[in-house]
Enzyme design. Structure first.
Site, PDB file in Angstrom:
ATOM      1  CB  THR A   1      -0.929   0.023   1.238  1.00 44.60           C
ATOM      2  OG1 THR A   1      -1.797   1.155   1.146  1.00 44.60           O
ATOM      3  CG2 THR A   1      -0.149   0.117   2.537  1.00 44.60           C
TER       4      THR A   1
ATOM      5  CG  ASN B   1      -3.704   4.914   3.118  1.00 41.15           C
ATOM      6  OD1 ASN B   1      -3.297   5.506   4.106  1.00 41.15           O
ATOM      7  ND2 ASN B   1      -4.981   4.844   2.790  1.00 41.15           N
TER       8      ASN B   1
ATOM      9  CE  LYS C   1      -6.194   0.582   2.897  1.00 42.91           C
ATOM     10  NZ  LYS C   1      -6.256  -0.348   1.769  1.00 42.91           N
TER      11      LYS C   1
ATOM     12  CG  ASP D   1      -9.398  -3.805  -2.680  1.00 40.12           C
ATOM     13  OD1 ASP D   1      -8.741  -2.760  -2.762  1.00 40.12           O
ATOM     14  OD2 ASP D   1     -10.472  -3.967  -3.294  1.00 40.12           O
TER      15      ASP D   1
ATOM     16  N   GLY E   1     -13.404   7.613   5.690  1.00 41.35           N
ATOM     17  CA  GLY E   1     -14.357   7.062   4.712  1.00 41.35           C
ATOM     18  C   GLY E   1     -15.797   7.189   5.182  1.00 41.35           C
ATOM     19  CE1 TYR E   2     -19.643   5.372   1.100  1.00 38.81           C
ATOM     20  CE2 TYR E   2     -17.325   4.741   1.150  1.00 38.81           C
ATOM     21  CZ  TYR E   2     -18.463   5.087   0.444  1.00 38.81           C
ATOM     22  OH  TYR E   2     -18.424   5.131  -0.932  1.00 38.81           O
ATOM     23  CG  ASP E   3     -15.175   4.736   9.934  1.00 41.62           C
ATOM     24  OD1 ASP E   3     -15.665   3.647   9.577  1.00 41.62           O
ATOM     25  OD2 ASP E   3     -13.970   4.883  10.208  1.00 41.62           O
TER      26      ASP E   3
ATOM     27  CE  LYS F   1     -12.973   1.566  11.249  1.00 39.54           C
ATOM     28  NZ  LYS F   1     -12.468   2.515  10.282  1.00 39.54           N
TER      29      LYS F   1
ATOM     30  CG  HIS G   1     -13.783  -3.972   7.269  1.00 37.85           C
ATOM     31  ND1 HIS G   1     -14.071  -3.033   8.238  1.00 37.85           N
ATOM     32  CD2 HIS G   1     -13.275  -3.276   6.219  1.00 37.85           C
ATOM     33  CE1 HIS G   1     -13.763  -1.829   7.779  1.00 37.85           C
ATOM     34  NE2 HIS G   1     -13.283  -1.947   6.564  1.00 37.85           N
TER      35      HIS G   1
HETATM   36  P1  IMP Z   1      -9.487   0.202   0.788  1.00 36.86           P
HETATM   37  O1  IMP Z   1      -9.538  -0.906  -0.195  1.00 36.86           O
HETATM   38  O2  IMP Z   1      -9.118  -0.270   2.157  1.00 36.86           O
HETATM   39  O3  IMP Z   1      -8.662   1.360   0.322  1.00 36.86           O
HETATM   40  O4  IMP Z   1     -10.969   0.745   0.961  1.00 36.86           O
HETATM   41  C1  IMP Z   1     -11.724   1.259  -0.119  1.00 36.86           C
HETATM   42  C2  IMP Z   1     -12.677   2.329   0.376  1.00 36.86           C
HETATM   43  O5  IMP Z   1     -13.609   1.741   1.290  1.00 36.86           O
HETATM   44  C3  IMP Z   1     -12.015   3.451   1.163  1.00 36.86           C
HETATM   45  O6  IMP Z   1     -11.593   4.463   0.309  1.00 36.86           O
HETATM   46  C4  IMP Z   1     -13.141   3.930   2.059  1.00 36.86           C
HETATM   47  O7  IMP Z   1     -13.994   4.812   1.365  1.00 36.86           O
HETATM   48  C5  IMP Z   1     -13.918   2.653   2.325  1.00 36.86           C
HETATM   49  N1  IMP Z   1     -13.509   2.034   3.598  1.00 36.86           N
HETATM   50  C6  IMP Z   1     -12.666   0.973   3.754  1.00 36.86           C
HETATM   51  N2  IMP Z   1     -12.508   0.671   5.050  1.00 36.86           N
HETATM   52  C7  IMP Z   1     -13.276   1.560   5.721  1.00 36.86           C
HETATM   53  C8  IMP Z   1     -13.513   1.764   7.114  1.00 36.86           C
HETATM   54  O8  IMP Z   1     -12.973   1.085   7.998  1.00 36.86           O
HETATM   55  N3  IMP Z   1     -14.370   2.760   7.417  1.00 36.86           N
HETATM   56  C9  IMP Z   1     -14.979   3.550   6.477  1.00 36.86           C
HETATM   57  N4  IMP Z   1     -14.747   3.426   5.188  1.00 36.86           N
HETATM   58  C10 IMP Z   1     -13.911   2.433   4.801  1.00 36.86           C
END
Ligand code: IMP
Length: 204
Positions: A9, A11, A14, A70, A155-157, A178, A183
């Protein structure tokens, strides 16, 4: 000695979260530390494909033990959307605010009786030299709130209420709370348990 492993990653937040989840037995290296600074491609049709693609991209360039993750949000009333499109649901800007607005709007359009049940889903792919591929999965079930609450997380938290919390949104939980139910936390702990079982064994 901690086990060195590359996290596929770019990021940094992360990486911090994964270090907390994996604990002191692991030393995380990021692609940038190895001179890989470009965006890692994510062009799969599913979360699982994207996770494998990212880990394989790094493995092919480093031949070192590595993993990727992912994640996506699956909303029942929207047939599992945004799913693999979660990050860019409202467009390329990846704006969390625009994504949340779009999701709330789509659920409103689905009608007052539409279920608000949803889940965050993570696939984590571990590649050990060989290559040997192992996939781990984590799910955080919950529901979509009517509006935003809380300032933590990302994100959507602010609009996601996990079943395993007490009615608070994920943005109202501490990082520790959390991670214990998330997940990503579940998938990465499984990955870590697997590696601890392998450590000093035939797995490496
Ligand atoms: P990624 O694959 O982990 O980068 O997640 C893809 C997208 O899912 C992120 O850009 C967030 O918008 C959303 N997302 C993933 N994990 C979370 C979380 O723990 N809380 C809220 N949004 C999440």
């Amino acid at each position: 000695m901690p086990m060195k492993i590359v996290f596929a990653t770019q990021n940094r937040s992360k990486v911090r979260e994964a270090s907390e989840i994996l604990g002191p037995g692991f030393e995380l290296v990021v692609p940038a530390d190895l001179g890989i600074t470009e965006d890692i491609p994510e062009t799969g049709d599913t979360l699982e494909e994207n996770s494998l693609q990212k880990a394989m991209y790094i493995y092919e360039r480093t031949k070192e033990a590595c993993f990727s993750d992912d994640s996506g949000l699956e909303v029942d009333a929207l047939g599992g959307a945004p799913g693999v499109h979660t990050a860019r649901y409202a467009g390329e800007s990846r704006s969390a605010d625009a994504n949340m607005d779009k999701l709330l709007r789509e659920l409103e359009l689905a009608g007052p009786d539409a279920p608000r049940t949803a889940r965050f889903h993570t696939f984590a792919t571990l590649i050990l030299p060989g290559p040997e591929v192992h996939v781990f999965e984590g799910i955080m079930p919950g529901r979509i709130a009517l509006g935003r609450s809380g300032r933590g997380g990302f994100g959507y938290d602010p609009i996601f209420i996990p079943d395993e919390a007490d009615g608070r949104t994920a943005a109202e939980l501490s990082e520790e709370e959390k991670n214990a139910i998330s997940h990503r936390g579940k998938a990465l702990r499984e990955l870590a348990d697997f590696l601890k079982g392998c450590h000093g064994n035939t797995c490496q």
